[in-house]
Every structure is written in C-alpha cells, then in structure tokens.
Design a protein around this motif. Structure first.
Motif, PDB file in Angstrom:
ATOM      1  N   GLY A  10       0.851  -0.879   0.433  1.00 20.13           N
ATOM      2  CA  GLY A  10      -0.259  -0.083  -0.194  1.00 20.13           C
ATOM      3  C   GLY A  10       0.811   1.442   0.257  1.00 20.13           C
ATOM      4  N   THR A  11      -0.137   2.871   0.575  1.00 18.86           N
ATOM      5  CA  THR A  11       0.513   3.413   0.506  1.00 18.86           C
ATOM      6  C   THR A  11       2.085   3.966   0.765  1.00 18.86           C
ATOM      7  OG1 THR A  11      -0.479   4.365   2.289  1.00 18.86           O
ATOM      8  CG2 THR A  11      -1.631   4.859  -0.046  1.00 18.86           C
ATOM      9  N   ALA A  12       2.610   2.925   2.315  1.00 13.09           N
ATOM     10  CA  ALA A  12       3.978   3.265   2.668  1.00 13.09           C
ATOM     11  C   ALA A  12       4.690   2.651   2.204  1.00 13.09           C
ATOM     12  CB  ALA A  12       3.492   2.173   4.413  1.00 13.09           C
ATOM     13  N   GLN A  13       4.487   1.027   1.287  1.00 13.17           N
ATOM     14  CA  GLN A  13       5.567   1.719  -0.019  1.00 13.17           C
ATOM     15  C   GLN A  13       5.541   2.246  -0.410  1.00 13.17           C
ATOM     16  OE1 GLN A  13       7.655  -2.232   0.790  1.00 13.17           O
ATOM     17  NE2 GLN A  13       8.902  -0.942  -1.114  1.00 13.17           N
TER      18      GLN A  13
ATOM     19  N   GLN B 177       8.129  -7.638  -6.327  1.00 10.49           N
ATOM     20  CA  GLN B 177       8.732  -6.213  -6.556  1.00 10.49           C
ATOM     21  C   GLN B 177       7.185  -6.078  -7.479  1.00 10.49           C
ATOM     22  OE1 GLN B 177      11.006  -3.402  -6.347  1.00 10.49           O
ATOM     23  NE2 GLN B 177      11.176  -4.585  -4.893  1.00 10.49           N
ATOM     24  N   PRO B 178       6.594  -5.312  -8.390  1.00 10.63           N
ATOM     25  CA  PRO B 178       5.823  -4.447  -9.176  1.00 10.63           C
ATOM     26  C   PRO B 178       6.091  -5.147 -10.584  1.00 10.63           C
ATOM     27  CG  PRO B 178       5.909  -2.513  -7.516  1.00 10.63           C
ATOM     28  CD  PRO B 178       7.010  -3.377  -7.608  1.00 10.63           C
TER      29      PRO B 178
ATOM     30  N   ARG C 264      -3.228   5.693  -5.081  1.00 11.60           N
ATOM     31  CA  ARG C 264      -3.670   5.418  -3.849  1.00 11.60           C
ATOM     32  C   ARG C 264      -4.273   3.641  -3.885  1.00 11.60           C
ATOM     33  NH1 ARG C 264      -2.043   8.583  -2.335  1.00 11.60           N
ATOM     34  NH2 ARG C 264      -3.298  11.257  -1.551  1.00 11.60           N
ATOM     35  N   GLY C 265      -5.085   2.829  -2.733  1.00 11.98           N
ATOM     36  CA  GLY C 265      -5.193   1.722  -2.392  1.00 11.98           C
ATOM     37  C   GLY C 265      -4.052   0.606  -2.861  1.00 11.98           C
ATOM     38  N   ARG C 266      -4.064  -0.278  -3.317  1.00 11.39           N
ATOM     39  CA  ARG C 266      -2.885  -1.426  -3.126  1.00 11.39           C
ATOM     40  C   ARG C 266      -2.537  -1.543  -4.717  1.00 11.39           C
ATOM     41  NH1 ARG C 266      -2.788  -3.205   1.995  1.00 11.39           N
ATOM     42  NH2 ARG C 266      -2.167  -5.628   1.830  1.00 11.39           N
TER      43      ARG C 266
END
Length: 431
Positions: A211-214, A317-318, A274-276
C-alpha cells in the motif's frame, strides 16, 4: 573473507566490500591474481572452475561445502558435457563460460547482502512449465553472516544458435526485416510475468499487495537515486558514445540538468497512487539484452538481478519494474542505430521509439487480457518507474560502462515526452 578450493589451480574467494562482497576466481598458481571482468577472457581460471562446478552438480544431491558454500541441484539432471570451454565476453559485470557447447556457467562478480530470489524464480518457472528460458541445472551459493544464501554461480543450458537482444533487435531495426519485434517482446514478457504470478506447489500465494507506505519508500529511494546521479553525472561527460569512441550527441550533465525538475515531478506521482498494488517475483534486470532470439522463438536469460539494485530491494516487486526497464531498452535499440549513423537519424529514431514502445505495451496488456490477468500490471507505476530506470541506467554507466551513458541521455527527452498514461487499477476497471 571466505574461500572455496575448486581445483588444484583455482579457488573462489569472497571479499568484503561496502554493502556486500566481491567474488573472485583466483589462480592458485599465482596467488592474488583474479579473473575480474576486465581480465583476459582467454584465461583458463574461469574455465577450469566452471568444469569443476558442472562435475559437482552431476553427482548426488544438494551438498554442503566448506566455508558456508552449498551446491543446489534443480531441474532435470545434467549429463557430462564433452570437452571444450570458452568465455562469453559480452557480459559487462559477470563472467560466463560455455562448457562443451551444452552448458553455461555464470560466475557473479559481486553479491549484496540482500535476498536474491534467483533460485526461487527459476524453480517457479519450472514448476509452472514456462519453457521460454534455458533449462536450469543448479547453483553455487554462499551463506553470508546475515544467514542469507547468496548466489555465486548459476548453471543453465546453452542454446545453440541463440543471438542476444542487443544484436538481433538492432539488426531488426536497421534491416526493417522484423518490424514487429517490440510486439514479440511484449507478448513474451507478459507470459513471463503471468508464469511468475501463477500459484504452484513452490509458491501457493505468488502475488501479494502493498500500500501507500511502500509507495512512499519507493518514492524516497527514487528521489535519492536521482540526487546521487546529479552529483555523479559529470563522470560521463567525457565518455565516448559506444565502444569505438565516437563523440556523444549531447553532454550528459547538461541533459540531466535540463530535465531534472520534470523528472522529480514524475517521480512524485508515486505519492498520488492510492489503494494497493500487486507485487510478485519478477526478472529484476529485464532489458532487450536478456532476451535471446533462437530457432524456435525467444528465451529469457540472466535472472540474478540488477548490478545496481538497492540493498533494501524486496524479493517481490511490481511487474511494472520489468516493463519500465524493457521500455527504456527498446528506446536504447534506436539510440544504437542512431549512433551508428553518426546521429543523422535522430528524428526518425525518436518517432520509431514512440511507436515501438506503444506496440510493446499494447501487446503486453493484450496478452494479460487474453488470460484474464490484468491484475499483473499496475500502469500507475509505469511513468515514475520509467524515470527511475533512467537514473538506474545512468548510475550503471558511471559504475560499469561509461560508453553506454549516451544512450540513456539521448533517450531522455523522448521518454519524458511520451510517458505511459496510467489506467485505473484492475479492480477499478469498469466491467
């Protein structure tokens, strides 16, 4: 320092450096000498050591060796290859040796104190039946003080007749005889990512979400990388364009300075996500040079990760990381062709790059849609990851290959003028 005796004439030595360790193949007959990437490629140190490793993998099960080293065997058992060894000299950061025209032994030059997913990645691809990779037979690892098992060498099958991407893609563009090669790459990379994101006995849950922290972590890392680049880029100003010493089209430090604010703005888009977003195993250093063209199709090689990755890089990773790097490297194909023309085809190459990258991305997304896996790619990450990849590539050039810096600097304006447009994340796409 750790050392593993390989033969009566060679050993593998692990030497501490900031953030990790340097790996040296040393000649026992001449203490202190090593086969680093700049060494004579005809040296027999790597060849003798490589034959030793192959022979060890042919016998028995996984084996613990002195000094924290371990053999790992996976895939179908290898048979003893015929005599003959030769070095592959195109690898800039590691050393690869072909054994008997059947196997390739890749000795890594450096390992960082970070989880390296290469063994898990290769096993996952075998589990799900992804065959667009050379067969994998085993690896040699070393257990660091952090208790991480770090890869030192990998053994894979040799693909006769295969041509590296920096050759076949450039030839395809110069000749015009393979106009859809970017689409071919898009289809292959999508299939690779789907395979890595498919549940298996090894990875029942291959995809996770962050999420946003990452996002904040990725953003701060990317901004720091750009700051580091700005401090170091002048090291490339006097570098030639290419191996034959032609002058670059523009000065790297001036090119970066002219676009730095825009690059910062694009990186800041990560804070708006925003979101995941999904994360999974990826290739980790996916440029066109890692894709071989051979009779029967394309194959992906070299899953051992980027030589300039963060020591904080997570195992998953993405997929957008790989996609961004591949998009930039497609442009690099054009920059090579432009340089070979004496920079007389720049406008043509700029236009071609835009079309080719669009074809890659369209085919990649179509492949995901065909197998109902649009969740693999979060397109919101592509633009900032692409800009981050520019910084990564230039830092790589500074560290390893200064004559490569021209290609990324010459790509910068075209890349920034044609950044991928983000789409809603898959779960928000209207049905």
């Amino acid at each position: 320092m750790a050392e593993l005796t390989l033969t009566s004439e060679s050993s593998l030595v692990v030497i501490a450096e900031p953030g990790g360790w340097r790996l040296e193949l040393q000649d026992g007959r001449s203490p202190g000498t090593s086969s680093e990437p700049s060494a004579d490629p005809t040296s027999d140190v790597g060849a003798g050591a490589s034959r030793w490793l192959v022979d060890q993998l042919i016998d028995g099960q996984e084996t613990l060796l002195p000094g924290g080293f371990q053999l790992h065997r996976f895939g179908p058992p290898a048979t003893s290859p015929p005599p003959g060894e030769r070095s592959i000299t195109s690898d800039q950061t590691n050393r690869s040796v072909v054994i008997g025209e059947q196997l390739v032994v890749k000795w890594l030059h450096r390992v960082d104190d970070v989880e390296n997913p290469v063994l898990r990645t290769l096993r996952q691809l075998a589990e799900v039946g992804f065959d667009a990779v050379p067969p994998s037979f085993g690896a040699l690892t070393w257990r660091a003080p952090s208790a991480r098992d770090l890869p030192c060498a990998l053994v894979t099958g040799f693909l006769p007749g295969a041509v590296g991407g920096w050759q076949w893609c450039v030839e395809a563009l110069e000749s015009g005889q393979r106009p859809s090669f970017a689409a071919e790459l898009g289809s292959l990379v999508a299939k690779l990512h789907v395979a890595l994101g498919t549940p298996s006995a090894l990875l029942p849950l291959p995809m996770l979400a962050v999420g946003t922290a990452q996002m904040g972590t990725w953003h701060s890392q990317a901004r720091q990388r750009l700051d580091d680049l700005a401090e170091q880029i002048s090291a490339l100003d006097d570098a030639p364009a290419g191996r034959f010493g032609t002058r670059p089209r523009q000065v790297p430090s001036a090119g970066l300075a002219g676009h730095r604010k825009e690059m910062e703005s694009v990186l800041d888009r990560l804070l708006d996500v925003r979101g995941r977003t999904p994360v999974q195993l990826i290739h980790g250093d996916l440029h066109v040079g890692q894709i071989l063209s051979r009779p029967g199709g394309l194959s992906v090689i070299d899953f051992d990760g980027s030589p300039v990755r963060d020591v904080t890089t997570a195992e998953r990773q993405p997929a957008a990381r790989d996609v961004a790097q591949l998009l930039l490297s497609i442009d690099h194909v054009g920059r090579i062709v432009d340089r070979r023309s004496g920079f007389t085809r720049t406008a043509e190459i700029n236009a071609w790059s835009t079309i080719a990258r669009a074809e890659f991305l369209a085919t990649y997304r179509a492949e995901l849609a065909q197998v109902e896996r649009p969740d693999v790619l979060d397109t919101r990450l592509l633009a900032p990851f692409l800009v981050d990849q520019v910084a990564r590539d230039l830092l790589y050039a500074i560290r390893f290959l200064p004559r490569w810096g021209y290609a990324t600097i010459d790509a910068l304006e075209t890349i920034l003028n044609d950044l991928p447009v983000p789409l809603p994340p898959p779960e928000q796409v209207p049905k």
